[in-house]
Structures are given as C-alpha cells and as structure tokens.
Design a protein around this motif. Structure first.
Motif, PDB file in Angstrom:
ATOM      1  N   SER A 173      44.263  39.392  36.854  1.00  0.00           N
ATOM      2  CA  SER A 173      44.533  40.716  37.421  1.00  0.00           C
ATOM      3  C   SER A 173      44.352  41.827  36.389  1.00  0.00           C
ATOM      4  CB  SER A 173      45.939  40.767  37.995  1.00  0.00           C
ATOM      5  OG  SER A 173      46.887  40.506  36.978  1.00  0.00           O
ATOM      6  N   LYS A 174      44.774  41.594  35.154  1.00  0.00           N
ATOM      7  CA  LYS A 174      44.669  42.620  34.118  1.00  0.00           C
ATOM      8  C   LYS A 174      44.046  42.093  32.836  1.00  0.00           C
ATOM      9  CE  LYS A 174      48.557  45.227  35.838  1.00  0.00           C
ATOM     10  NZ  LYS A 174      49.805  45.883  35.557  1.00  0.00           N
ATOM     11  N   HIS A 175      43.477  40.913  32.891  1.00  0.00           N
ATOM     12  CA  HIS A 175      42.892  40.314  31.700  1.00  0.00           C
ATOM     13  C   HIS A 175      41.867  39.253  32.088  1.00  0.00           C
ATOM     14  CE1 HIS A 175      46.095  37.565  32.864  1.00  0.00           C
ATOM     15  NE2 HIS A 175      45.356  36.618  32.324  1.00  0.00           N
ATOM     16  N   TYR A 176      41.054  38.891  31.129  1.00  0.00           N
ATOM     17  CA  TYR A 176      40.155  37.744  31.259  1.00  0.00           C
ATOM     18  C   TYR A 176      40.831  36.595  30.531  1.00  0.00           C
ATOM     19  CZ  TYR A 176      36.404  40.979  32.530  1.00  0.00           C
ATOM     20  OH  TYR A 176      35.630  41.924  33.151  1.00  0.00           O
ATOM     21  N   LEU A 177      40.598  35.388  30.983  1.00  0.00           N
ATOM     22  CA  LEU A 177      41.130  34.212  30.314  1.00  0.00           C
ATOM     23  C   LEU A 177      39.947  33.351  29.896  1.00  0.00           C
ATOM     24  CD1 LEU A 177      43.670  32.719  29.458  1.00  0.00           C
ATOM     25  CD2 LEU A 177      43.598  31.509  31.625  1.00  0.00           C
ATOM     26  N   ALA A 178      39.818  33.163  28.592  1.00  0.00           N
ATOM     27  CA  ALA A 178      38.737  32.346  28.043  1.00  0.00           C
ATOM     28  C   ALA A 178      39.299  30.973  27.713  1.00  0.00           C
ATOM     29  CB  ALA A 178      38.165  33.006  26.794  1.00  0.00           C
ATOM     30  N   LYS A 179      38.681  29.928  28.284  1.00  0.00           N
ATOM     31  CA  LYS A 179      39.140  28.556  28.078  1.00  0.00           C
ATOM     32  C   LYS A 179      38.071  27.779  27.319  1.00  0.00           C
ATOM     33  CE  LYS A 179      41.898  28.523  32.265  1.00  0.00           C
ATOM     34  NZ  LYS A 179      42.168  27.862  33.532  1.00  0.00           N
ATOM     35  N   CYS A 180      38.490  27.138  26.261  1.00  0.00           N
ATOM     36  CA  CYS A 180      37.601  26.394  25.379  1.00  0.00           C
ATOM     37  C   CYS A 180      37.068  25.131  26.059  1.00  0.00           C
ATOM     38  CB  CYS A 180      38.366  26.017  24.122  1.00  0.00           C
ATOM     39  SG  CYS A 180      37.375  25.192  22.886  1.00  0.00           S
ATOM     40  N   PRO A 181      35.824  24.743  25.747  1.00  0.00           N
ATOM     41  CA  PRO A 181      35.281  23.515  26.331  1.00  0.00           C
ATOM     42  C   PRO A 181      35.957  22.243  25.798  1.00  0.00           C
ATOM     43  CG  PRO A 181      33.716  24.463  24.799  1.00  0.00           C
ATOM     44  CD  PRO A 181      34.841  25.444  24.939  1.00  0.00           C
ATOM     45  N   CYS A 182      36.748  22.352  24.716  1.00  0.00           N
ATOM     46  CA  CYS A 182      37.405  21.166  24.163  1.00  0.00           C
ATOM     47  C   CYS A 182      38.635  20.765  24.971  1.00  0.00           C
ATOM     48  CB  CYS A 182      37.776  21.390  22.697  1.00  0.00           C
ATOM     49  SG  CYS A 182      39.158  22.492  22.427  1.00  0.00           S
ATOM     50  N   GLY A 183      38.966  21.513  26.001  1.00  0.00           N
ATOM     51  CA  GLY A 183      40.136  21.192  26.822  1.00  0.00           C
ATOM     52  C   GLY A 183      41.097  22.362  26.851  1.00  0.00           C
ATOM     53  N   LEU A 184      42.329  22.100  27.202  1.00  0.00           N
ATOM     54  CA  LEU A 184      43.322  23.167  27.327  1.00  0.00           C
ATOM     55  C   LEU A 184      43.943  23.561  25.994  1.00  0.00           C
ATOM     56  CD1 LEU A 184      45.111  22.055  30.597  1.00  0.00           C
ATOM     57  CD2 LEU A 184      43.415  23.857  30.308  1.00  0.00           C
ATOM     58  N   LYS A 185      43.490  22.979  24.907  1.00  0.00           N
ATOM     59  CA  LYS A 185      44.077  23.269  23.611  1.00  0.00           C
ATOM     60  C   LYS A 185      43.861  24.731  23.200  1.00  0.00           C
ATOM     61  CE  LYS A 185      44.092  21.758  18.844  1.00  0.00           C
ATOM     62  NZ  LYS A 185      43.494  20.894  17.860  1.00  0.00           N
ATOM     63  N   HIS A 186      42.680  25.261  23.445  1.00  0.00           N
ATOM     64  CA  HIS A 186      42.360  26.618  23.030  1.00  0.00           C
ATOM     65  C   HIS A 186      42.108  27.505  24.239  1.00  0.00           C
ATOM     66  CE1 HIS A 186      40.782  24.261  19.483  1.00  0.00           C
ATOM     67  NE2 HIS A 186      41.821  24.914  19.012  1.00  0.00           N
ATOM     68  N   MET A 187      42.954  28.505  24.411  1.00  0.00           N
ATOM     69  CA  MET A 187      42.772  29.505  25.465  1.00  0.00           C
ATOM     70  C   MET A 187      43.093  30.861  24.848  1.00  0.00           C
ATOM     71  SD  MET A 187      44.355  27.542  28.811  1.00  0.00           S
ATOM     72  CE  MET A 187      45.412  28.850  29.141  1.00  0.00           C
ATOM     73  N   LYS A 188      42.393  31.887  25.295  1.00  0.00           N
ATOM     74  CA  LYS A 188      42.638  33.223  24.774  1.00  0.00           C
ATOM     75  C   LYS A 188      42.579  34.233  25.901  1.00  0.00           C
ATOM     76  CE  LYS A 188      43.426  35.862  21.319  1.00  0.00           C
ATOM     77  NZ  LYS A 188      44.720  35.842  20.729  1.00  0.00           N
ATOM     78  N   SER A 189      43.561  35.109  25.944  1.00  0.00           N
ATOM     79  CA  SER A 189      43.610  36.178  26.924  1.00  0.00           C
ATOM     80  C   SER A 189      42.910  37.397  26.325  1.00  0.00           C
ATOM     81  CB  SER A 189      45.070  36.500  27.238  1.00  0.00           C
ATOM     82  OG  SER A 189      45.145  37.578  28.113  1.00  0.00           O
ATOM     83  N   ILE A 190      42.056  38.056  27.120  1.00  0.00           N
ATOM     84  CA  ILE A 190      41.295  39.217  26.665  1.00  0.00           C
ATOM     85  C   ILE A 190      41.565  40.360  27.634  1.00  0.00           C
ATOM     86  CG2 ILE A 190      38.988  40.103  26.175  1.00  0.00           C
ATOM     87  CD1 ILE A 190      38.205  37.113  25.674  1.00  0.00           C
ATOM     88  N   ALA A 191      42.064  41.465  27.110  1.00  0.00           N
ATOM     89  CA  ALA A 191      42.475  42.599  27.942  1.00  0.00           C
ATOM     90  C   ALA A 191      41.294  43.273  28.630  1.00  0.00           C
ATOM     91  CB  ALA A 191      43.217  43.619  27.098  1.00  0.00           C
ATOM     92  N   CYS A 192      41.523  43.720  29.854  1.00  0.00           N
ATOM     93  CA  CYS A 192      40.518  44.513  30.577  1.00  0.00           C
ATOM     94  C   CYS A 192      40.501  45.946  30.066  1.00  0.00           C
ATOM     95  CB  CYS A 192      40.811  44.510  32.074  1.00  0.00           C
ATOM     96  SG  CYS A 192      40.492  42.929  32.849  1.00  0.00           S
ATOM     97  N   THR A 193      41.670  46.442  29.702  1.00  0.00           N
ATOM     98  CA  THR A 193      41.783  47.804  29.182  1.00  0.00           C
ATOM     99  C   THR A 193      42.534  47.764  27.855  1.00  0.00           C
ATOM    100  OG1 THR A 193      43.779  48.118  30.484  1.00  0.00           O
ATOM    101  CG2 THR A 193      41.724  48.928  31.435  1.00  0.00           C
ATOM    102  N   PRO A 194      41.816  47.506  26.757  1.00  0.00           N
ATOM    103  CA  PRO A 194      42.477  47.438  25.450  1.00  0.00           C
ATOM    104  C   PRO A 194      43.128  48.770  25.081  1.00  0.00           C
ATOM    105  CG  PRO A 194      40.117  46.994  25.256  1.00  0.00           C
ATOM    106  CD  PRO A 194      40.399  47.283  26.673  1.00  0.00           C
ATOM    107  N   ARG A 195      44.294  48.713  24.490  1.00  0.00           N
ATOM    108  CA  ARG A 195      45.049  49.913  24.121  1.00  0.00           C
ATOM    109  C   ARG A 195      44.768  50.365  22.691  1.00  0.00           C
ATOM    110  NH1 ARG A 195      46.336  50.819  28.924  1.00  0.00           N
ATOM    111  NH2 ARG A 195      47.916  49.635  30.010  1.00  0.00           N
ATOM    112  N   SER A 196      44.358  49.463  21.835  1.00  0.00           N
ATOM    113  CA  SER A 196      44.158  49.768  20.423  1.00  0.00           C
ATOM    114  C   SER A 196      42.677  49.985  20.110  1.00  0.00           C
ATOM    115  CB  SER A 196      44.684  48.604  19.571  1.00  0.00           C
ATOM    116  OG  SER A 196      44.265  48.739  18.236  1.00  0.00           O
ATOM    117  N   PRO A 197      42.372  50.951  19.252  1.00  0.00           N
ATOM    118  CA  PRO A 197      40.974  51.121  18.844  1.00  0.00           C
ATOM    119  C   PRO A 197      40.479  49.951  17.990  1.00  0.00           C
ATOM    120  CG  PRO A 197      42.386  52.663  17.662  1.00  0.00           C
ATOM    121  CD  PRO A 197      43.246  51.965  18.674  1.00  0.00           C
ATOM    122  N   HIS A 198      41.404  49.146  17.485  1.00  0.00           N
ATOM    123  CA  HIS A 198      41.058  47.995  16.649  1.00  0.00           C
ATOM    124  C   HIS A 198      41.138  46.685  17.421  1.00  0.00           C
ATOM    125  CE1 HIS A 198      41.206  50.748  13.300  1.00  0.00           C
ATOM    126  NE2 HIS A 198      42.411  51.113  13.691  1.00  0.00           N
TER     127      HIS A 198
END
Length: 75
Positions: A30-55
């Motif tokens: 709803s407010k982010h993308y979820l990136a899931k690693c091909p190695c399984g559920l060990k590595h997942m990262k949430s990526i914001a749709c509207t980042p708040r920080s310039p960095h």
C-alpha cells in the motif's frame, strides 16, 4: 506474472529493475515495495513509495549491501 507499477523516482526504479534482473521478486504494497531475495525468505527489504529523506537512496543502497545478498551491477 503481474507487472508492478513503476516507481516515481527514476533512481529507485533503476534499483528495482536491477533487483528484478538478479532474480529478486518486487511486490507492491500500500505504501511501499517489498523486495524478496531469490535465496528464500531470509532477505527481504521494504522500499518506500514516497521517501522522506533526501539521502534515502544512499541509505537504502548501504543497507542492501550490508544486510542482503544483493550484488550491485551496472546496467
């Protein structure tokens, strides 16, 4: 396969395409993308749709390098 919506920030869209080219699954939440690693559920990262920080992208890339098995490739 359902095509995900394009990210509004071109640098983050480039990162998402890089992840997908390496076999990562990128899903839209709803407010982010979820990136899931091909190695399984060990590595997942949430990526914001509207980042708040310039960095945000710099911090995201650092976290991806440290915390996942993602290998940065030039496109």
């Amino acid at each position: 396969m359902v095509k995900r919506p394009k990210h509004s920030y071109k640098e983050i869209e480039k990162l998402l395409r890089n992840l997908e080219s390496q076999g990562w699954r990128v899903e839209m939440g709803s407010k982010h993308y979820l990136a899931k690693c091909p190695c399984g559920l060990k590595h997942m990262k949430s990526i914001a749709c509207t980042p708040r920080s310039p960095h945000y992208l710099k911090n995201l890339l650092g976290a991806m390098r440290r915390e996942t098995c993602w290998g940065e490739e030039e496109q």
